[in-house]
Design a protein around this motif. Structure first.
Motif, PDB file in Angstrom:
ATOM      1  N   TYR A  56      44.264 -45.060 -70.528  1.00  0.00           N
ATOM      2  CA  TYR A  56      44.734 -45.638 -71.789  1.00  0.00           C
ATOM      3  C   TYR A  56      45.876 -46.630 -71.548  1.00  0.00           C
ATOM      4  CZ  TYR A  56      46.484 -45.996 -76.554  1.00  0.00           C
ATOM      5  OH  TYR A  56      46.893 -46.478 -77.772  1.00  0.00           O
ATOM      6  N   GLN A  57      46.868 -46.212 -70.756  1.00  0.00           N
ATOM      7  CA  GLN A  57      48.036 -47.064 -70.550  1.00  0.00           C
ATOM      8  C   GLN A  57      47.686 -48.316 -69.754  1.00  0.00           C
ATOM      9  OE1 GLN A  57      50.947 -46.889 -71.996  1.00  0.00           O
ATOM     10  NE2 GLN A  57      51.548 -48.808 -70.990  1.00  0.00           N
ATOM     11  N   PHE A  58      46.928 -48.147 -68.667  1.00  0.00           N
ATOM     12  CA  PHE A  58      46.559 -49.300 -67.834  1.00  0.00           C
ATOM     13  C   PHE A  58      45.734 -50.293 -68.648  1.00  0.00           C
ATOM     14  CE2 PHE A  58      44.017 -51.657 -64.796  1.00  0.00           C
ATOM     15  CZ  PHE A  58      44.909 -51.928 -63.771  1.00  0.00           C
ATOM     16  N   SER A  59      44.782 -49.780 -69.412  1.00  0.00           N
ATOM     17  CA  SER A  59      43.906 -50.654 -70.201  1.00  0.00           C
ATOM     18  C   SER A  59      44.669 -51.357 -71.313  1.00  0.00           C
ATOM     19  CB  SER A  59      42.752 -49.848 -70.796  1.00  0.00           C
ATOM     20  OG  SER A  59      41.979 -49.240 -69.781  1.00  0.00           O
ATOM     21  N   SER A  60      45.673 -50.669 -71.880  1.00  0.00           N
ATOM     22  CA  SER A  60      46.452 -51.282 -72.962  1.00  0.00           C
ATOM     23  C   SER A  60      47.296 -52.451 -72.461  1.00  0.00           C
ATOM     24  CB  SER A  60      47.372 -50.233 -73.615  1.00  0.00           C
ATOM     25  OG  SER A  60      48.448 -49.881 -72.757  1.00  0.00           O
ATOM     26  N   GLU A  61      47.598 -52.453 -71.172  1.00  0.00           N
ATOM     27  CA  GLU A  61      48.400 -53.529 -70.597  1.00  0.00           C
ATOM     28  C   GLU A  61      47.544 -54.728 -70.187  1.00  0.00           C
ATOM     29  OE1 GLU A  61      50.781 -51.943 -67.442  1.00  0.00           O
ATOM     30  OE2 GLU A  61      51.730 -50.427 -68.712  1.00  0.00           O
ATOM     31  N   CYS A  62      46.223 -54.503 -70.076  1.00  0.00           N
ATOM     32  CA  CYS A  62      45.309 -55.589 -69.690  1.00  0.00           C
ATOM     33  C   CYS A  62      44.110 -55.574 -70.647  1.00  0.00           C
ATOM     34  CB  CYS A  62      44.827 -55.416 -68.251  1.00  0.00           C
ATOM     35  SG  CYS A  62      46.113 -55.049 -67.047  1.00  0.00           S
ATOM     36  N   PRO A  63      44.344 -55.729 -71.944  1.00  0.00           N
ATOM     37  CA  PRO A  63      43.286 -55.503 -72.932  1.00  0.00           C
ATOM     38  C   PRO A  63      42.128 -56.495 -72.894  1.00  0.00           C
ATOM     39  CG  PRO A  63      45.214 -56.460 -73.983  1.00  0.00           C
ATOM     40  CD  PRO A  63      45.612 -56.138 -72.580  1.00  0.00           C
ATOM     41  N   LYS A  64      42.376 -57.694 -72.402  1.00  0.00           N
ATOM     42  CA  LYS A  64      41.329 -58.723 -72.439  1.00  0.00           C
ATOM     43  C   LYS A  64      40.857 -59.142 -71.056  1.00  0.00           C
ATOM     44  CE  LYS A  64      42.924 -60.602 -76.858  1.00  0.00           C
ATOM     45  NZ  LYS A  64      43.389 -61.821 -77.585  1.00  0.00           N
ATOM     46  N   GLU A  65      41.266 -58.396 -70.040  1.00  0.00           N
ATOM     47  CA  GLU A  65      40.896 -58.768 -68.666  1.00  0.00           C
ATOM     48  C   GLU A  65      39.780 -57.857 -68.157  1.00  0.00           C
ATOM     49  OE1 GLU A  65      42.796 -59.005 -64.157  1.00  0.00           O
ATOM     50  OE2 GLU A  65      44.081 -58.467 -65.844  1.00  0.00           O
ATOM     51  N   PRO A  66      38.563 -58.371 -67.996  1.00  0.00           N
ATOM     52  CA  PRO A  66      37.475 -57.552 -67.460  1.00  0.00           C
ATOM     53  C   PRO A  66      37.785 -57.110 -66.026  1.00  0.00           C
ATOM     54  CG  PRO A  66      36.639 -59.574 -68.440  1.00  0.00           C
ATOM     55  CD  PRO A  66      38.127 -59.732 -68.312  1.00  0.00           C
ATOM     56  N   PHE A  67      37.441 -55.897 -65.701  1.00  0.00           N
ATOM     57  CA  PHE A  67      37.643 -55.360 -64.350  1.00  0.00           C
ATOM     58  C   PHE A  67      39.084 -55.551 -63.882  1.00  0.00           C
ATOM     59  CE2 PHE A  67      33.186 -56.656 -64.663  1.00  0.00           C
ATOM     60  CZ  PHE A  67      32.547 -55.453 -64.380  1.00  0.00           C
ATOM     61  N   SER A  68      40.013 -55.251 -64.777  1.00  0.00           N
ATOM     62  CA  SER A  68      41.435 -55.449 -64.470  1.00  0.00           C
ATOM     63  C   SER A  68      41.906 -54.594 -63.298  1.00  0.00           C
ATOM     64  CB  SER A  68      42.285 -55.134 -65.703  1.00  0.00           C
ATOM     65  OG  SER A  68      41.976 -53.859 -66.225  1.00  0.00           O
ATOM     66  N   TYR A  69      41.218 -53.499 -63.049  1.00  0.00           N
ATOM     67  CA  TYR A  69      41.617 -52.610 -61.946  1.00  0.00           C
ATOM     68  C   TYR A  69      41.236 -53.172 -60.579  1.00  0.00           C
ATOM     69  CZ  TYR A  69      36.910 -51.260 -63.404  1.00  0.00           C
ATOM     70  OH  TYR A  69      35.601 -51.288 -63.815  1.00  0.00           O
ATOM     71  N   PHE A  70      40.477 -54.271 -60.560  1.00  0.00           N
ATOM     72  CA  PHE A  70      40.160 -54.947 -59.296  1.00  0.00           C
ATOM     73  C   PHE A  70      41.164 -56.059 -58.980  1.00  0.00           C
ATOM     74  CE2 PHE A  70      35.395 -53.863 -59.833  1.00  0.00           C
ATOM     75  CZ  PHE A  70      35.576 -52.654 -59.173  1.00  0.00           C
ATOM     76  N   ASN A  71      42.096 -56.276 -59.882  1.00  0.00           N
ATOM     77  CA  ASN A  71      43.089 -57.347 -59.710  1.00  0.00           C
ATOM     78  C   ASN A  71      44.348 -56.773 -59.052  1.00  0.00           C
ATOM     79  OD1 ASN A  71      44.955 -59.419 -59.895  1.00  0.00           O
ATOM     80  ND2 ASN A  71      44.570 -59.840 -62.063  1.00  0.00           N
ATOM     81  N   ILE A  72      44.607 -57.183 -57.836  1.00  0.00           N
ATOM     82  CA  ILE A  72      45.740 -56.648 -57.075  1.00  0.00           C
ATOM     83  C   ILE A  72      47.078 -56.932 -57.751  1.00  0.00           C
ATOM     84  CG2 ILE A  72      46.141 -58.664 -55.607  1.00  0.00           C
ATOM     85  CD1 ILE A  72      46.458 -56.652 -53.240  1.00  0.00           C
ATOM     86  N   ASN A  73      47.119 -57.949 -58.585  1.00  0.00           N
ATOM     87  CA  ASN A  73      48.366 -58.303 -59.262  1.00  0.00           C
ATOM     88  C   ASN A  73      48.733 -57.319 -60.381  1.00  0.00           C
ATOM     89  OD1 ASN A  73      48.849 -60.731 -57.765  1.00  0.00           O
ATOM     90  ND2 ASN A  73      47.192 -61.687 -58.943  1.00  0.00           N
ATOM     91  N   ASN A  74      47.812 -56.442 -60.734  1.00  0.00           N
ATOM     92  CA  ASN A  74      48.084 -55.452 -61.776  1.00  0.00           C
ATOM     93  C   ASN A  74      48.697 -54.167 -61.212  1.00  0.00           C
ATOM     94  OD1 ASN A  74      47.152 -57.083 -63.852  1.00  0.00           O
ATOM     95  ND2 ASN A  74      45.029 -56.399 -63.600  1.00  0.00           N
ATOM     96  N   TYR A  75      48.985 -54.190 -59.903  1.00  0.00           N
ATOM     97  CA  TYR A  75      49.582 -53.022 -59.244  1.00  0.00           C
ATOM     98  C   TYR A  75      50.964 -53.383 -58.700  1.00  0.00           C
ATOM     99  CZ  TYR A  75      44.791 -51.257 -59.454  1.00  0.00           C
ATOM    100  OH  TYR A  75      43.554 -50.845 -59.898  1.00  0.00           O
ATOM    101  N   ARG A  76      51.668 -52.375 -58.216  1.00  0.00           N
ATOM    102  CA  ARG A  76      52.980 -52.635 -57.634  1.00  0.00           C
ATOM    103  C   ARG A  76      52.810 -53.494 -56.393  1.00  0.00           C
ATOM    104  NH1 ARG A  76      54.920 -46.561 -56.711  1.00  0.00           N
ATOM    105  NH2 ARG A  76      56.879 -47.668 -56.625  1.00  0.00           N
ATOM    106  N   SER A  77      53.803 -54.283 -56.095  1.00  0.00           N
ATOM    107  CA  SER A  77      53.644 -55.325 -55.068  1.00  0.00           C
ATOM    108  C   SER A  77      54.136 -54.938 -53.682  1.00  0.00           C
ATOM    109  CB  SER A  77      54.392 -56.587 -55.514  1.00  0.00           C
ATOM    110  OG  SER A  77      55.778 -56.295 -55.702  1.00  0.00           O
ATOM    111  N   HIS A  78      54.745 -53.768 -53.516  1.00  0.00           N
ATOM    112  CA  HIS A  78      55.402 -53.486 -52.235  1.00  0.00           C
ATOM    113  C   HIS A  78      54.456 -52.979 -51.154  1.00  0.00           C
ATOM    114  CE1 HIS A  78      55.222 -49.365 -53.744  1.00  0.00           C
ATOM    115  NE2 HIS A  78      55.453 -48.960 -52.508  1.00  0.00           N
TER     116      HIS A  78
END
Length: 331
Positions: free
Chosen positions: A102-124
């Protein structure tokens, strides 16, 4: 030196020679036919062994009064314990997955396959994130067959041209879900913990108030890692009653009960501790039912073991003498 094959009758003869009383050979043989000898005897012999005689004889030797029925009673107790705990771990797993998705999807509501985007995760730590994305891709592929146009995910690909995380996460293991949580941005993790705490405060009389979730990301991560460790023990039918949560490196996991207002014992990673961790995710009703079922299993075992051995079992479970009173404090 290899171990020679032993028939069930030979196995019973060996047990008798090692000071185990078997009053009903036919019943004991039926149990050995149904159960794995190694898992039953080698898995649950430890509290029954006479250590001095075992060292002297250089082979297992059991305490006076030990019966086959007692070992089997402990074996059955542990099996029942796994079944009880697994039910509430699965409830917890669903709760964790729901809030992450719910939380992850709410932050990327219009991005298909947002979990494949490395920029949606922590950068370290891009290496861990890349490995996570590869795992998510593998799970997606395993659950979609484009050739036969089947699989639980095919409908979403075909009808919606994407696969929402709240669908994908249903096929992730708890280990993969934990890895997903570890890789999220701190702000996302904080919001997930906030959602967990909000629900918990409505379900517990002694929930801690005015907690800053950002301060407890590490403790929360360790808590779900502990639950994952216990889930693996239950799923693989390993001995549970004396298990203590360890990470992949075999080191004890450490966390705190930051969500509880009243004083709590130090975290030791045993069964008592995992129940208190599950309390964070269970409703009051489900938590009470968990305690009731645990009490029932212990009461049954108490009638089947001598008092000294029963006390040894509860000690290895990290249960304090007043364990029921202690756990009921957190209703």
């Amino acid at each position: 030196m290899s171990k020679p094959f032993q028939t069930h009758n030979q196995q019973l003869k060996i047990l008798r020679s090692r000071n185990i009383s078997i009053t009903n050979g036919g019943k004991a043989k039926a149990i050995l036919i149904r159960e794995n000898y190694y898992q039953l005897i080698n898995g649950y012999k430890h509290i029954f062994l006479d250590i001095v005689e075992t060292k002297k004889r250089k082979e297992d030797y059991y305490k006076i009064g030990t019966t086959f029925e007692q070992i089997y009673a402990l074996y059955e107790f542990d099996r029942n314990l796994r079944n009880v705990l697994m039910k509430y771990i699965l409830m917890t797993e669903n709760s964790i997955k729901s809030k992450i998705a719910y939380q992850f999807s709410s932050e990327c509501p219009k991005e298909p396959f947002s979990y494949f985007n490395i920029n949606n995760y922590r950068s370290h730590d891009h290496q861990k994130t890349t490995s996570l994305i590869a795992e998510l891709s593998s799970v997606t592929k395993k659950n979609t067959d484009a050739t036969t146009k089947s699989g639980p995910f095919y409908h979403y690909f075909n009808e919606h041209k994407e696969l929402p995380l709240w669908v994908l996460i249903t096929k992730l293991t708890l280990g993969q879900t934990c890895s997903l949580f570890y890789s999220l941005k701190n702000t996302t993790q904080t919001e997930i913990i906030k959602a967990v705490l909000h629900e918990f405060k409505n379900n517990c009389n002694v929930a801690a108030q005015h907690i800053n979730p950002q301060l407890y990301i590490s403790d929360f991560s360790s808590a779900i890692n502990s639950i994952k460790a216990f889930r693996n023990v239950c799923a693989h039918e390993e001995r549970l009653y004396d298990y203590e949560a360890k990470n992949r490196n075999g080191k004890p996991i450490q966390t705190t009960y930051f969500y509880l207002n009243s004083p709590t014992p130090p975290f030791k990673g045993g069964l008592f501790d995992i129940i208190l961790l599950l309390r964070l995710f269970l409703t009051k009703k489900d938590y009470k039912q968990l305690l009731k079922r645990l009490d029932e299993e212990l009461a049954k075992l108490q009638t089947e073991l001598p008092s000294n051995l029963f006390s040894e079992v509860t000690r290895k479970m990290n249960l304090p003498k007043n364990w029921s009173i202690e756990l009921n404090k957190y209703i």
